[in-house]
Scaffold this active site. Structure first.
Site: not given
Length: 318
Positions: A178-180, A182, A207
């Protein structure tokens, strides 16, 4: 009703003559009175922009009308104030800097981890055969991260490839990246697959989308964003604060840039230490002759060109 919107988006899609496109795109954005930051590369677009709802809709309609970007998904936040001061469009070698530029190895248009919608991610993340992997930088996951997530000691995403060997112990697990928003997961998951990980997933929309569609459950702290807001709330279910002040260790959700522009370190700072340290990360930075005036926000305007060409490797710097 809030007066403005902020859009977060990316799209991996080949752009012919991307440098020329960047210059034209800046003019288009300015014609809509948008502000923000957009990176254009041969491989696609990556942007965060802000404006009135009417201007944002016109921008999204224009992007979707271009067949190259028709699949673009926008994360939309309603905001009280514009999230930027100016409009910047930059042409770079990648829309997220990874150093992974060989399309035979990494090509998000061809192969990435399996996309999980937020509710699917929420169901899977606590299983015994799953590892949740944060692919963001230190300052981002220090501010907020998923409960029990594996984090990596990286200053920038370009350091991620060097950490692959540290993840070898999880090769028999399902890896949920996961990241901010995508974008980093597209390349991170592709690299993991290339390196022999067989069961790799990514949180679709990152997220931000997880907060909107799944309530942000079990995301601890705040989410770092690359605009004037700096940090946004994600968790409406079981929120908590996990980041701690660099100076005193007290929990604090506040992220700042060091007031010394030659340092500019991003770190967590509590209110009391902020004023005592004048927004600086160290005594040396307090004494720096170029120290900026701390106003309590810890955010400083960057003086830069609106359109910047970043030279290709081997090109002379003008």
């Amino acid at each position: 009703m809030k007066k403005f919107q902020t859009l977060l988006y990316y799209c991996y899609s080949a752009i012919a003559e991307a440098e020329q496109f960047a210059a034209q795109h800046l003019k288009f954005c300015k014609s809509l009175n948008l502000v923000g930051r957009i990176i254009v590369a041969d491989e696609g677009l990556n942007g965060t922009i802000s404006g009135t709802p009417e201007a944002c809709k016109a921008y999204m309609d224009a992007i979707h009308a271009d067949e190259r970007f028709a699949k673009t998904e926008f994360k939309i936040d309603n905001v009280d104030e514009l999230s930027f001061l100016k409009m910047h469009v930059r042409y770079k070698s990648e829309i997220v800097h990874s150093g992974l530029r060989d399309p035979r190895i990494i090509n998000p248009e061809v192969k990435t981890g399996k996309h999980l919608e937020p509710t699917e991610f929420m169901v899977m993340k606590d299983r015994d055969d799953v590892v949740v992997l944060d692919v963001r930088s230190n300052y981002e996951h220090h501010l907020g991260r998923f409960k029990n997530a594996v984090t990596l000691d990286i200053e920038n995403f370009r350091d991620f490839p060097s950490k692959i060997n540290e993840l070898a112990q999880y090769k028999d697990k399902k890896i949920l990246t996961y990241c901010t928003g995508g974008i980093k997961c597209e390349k991170a998951s592709a690299l993991l697959l290339h390196e022999g990980f067989t069961d790799v997933y990514q949180l679709h929309g990152g997220i931000i989308k997880y907060g909107k569609e799944a309530g942000g459950k079990d995301f601890e702290g705040k989410c770092y964003v690359f605009d004037n807001r700096v940090a946004v709330d994600v968790n409406a279910v079981n929120p908590t604060v996990v980041s701690t002040c660099k100076h005193c260790g007290q929990t604090s959700p506040k992220m700042v840039n060091c007031a010394n522009p030659e340092c500019n370190e991003q770190f967590t700072l509590c209110e009391d230490c902020g004023w005592e340290m004048m927004g600086c990360c160290s005594n040396e930075c307090i004494d720096h002759p170029r120290r900026r005036v701390y106003d309590g926000s810890g955010y400083y305007i960057k003086l830069s060109q609106e359109y910047v060409k970043v030279p290709r490797i081997g090109e002379p710097v003008e």
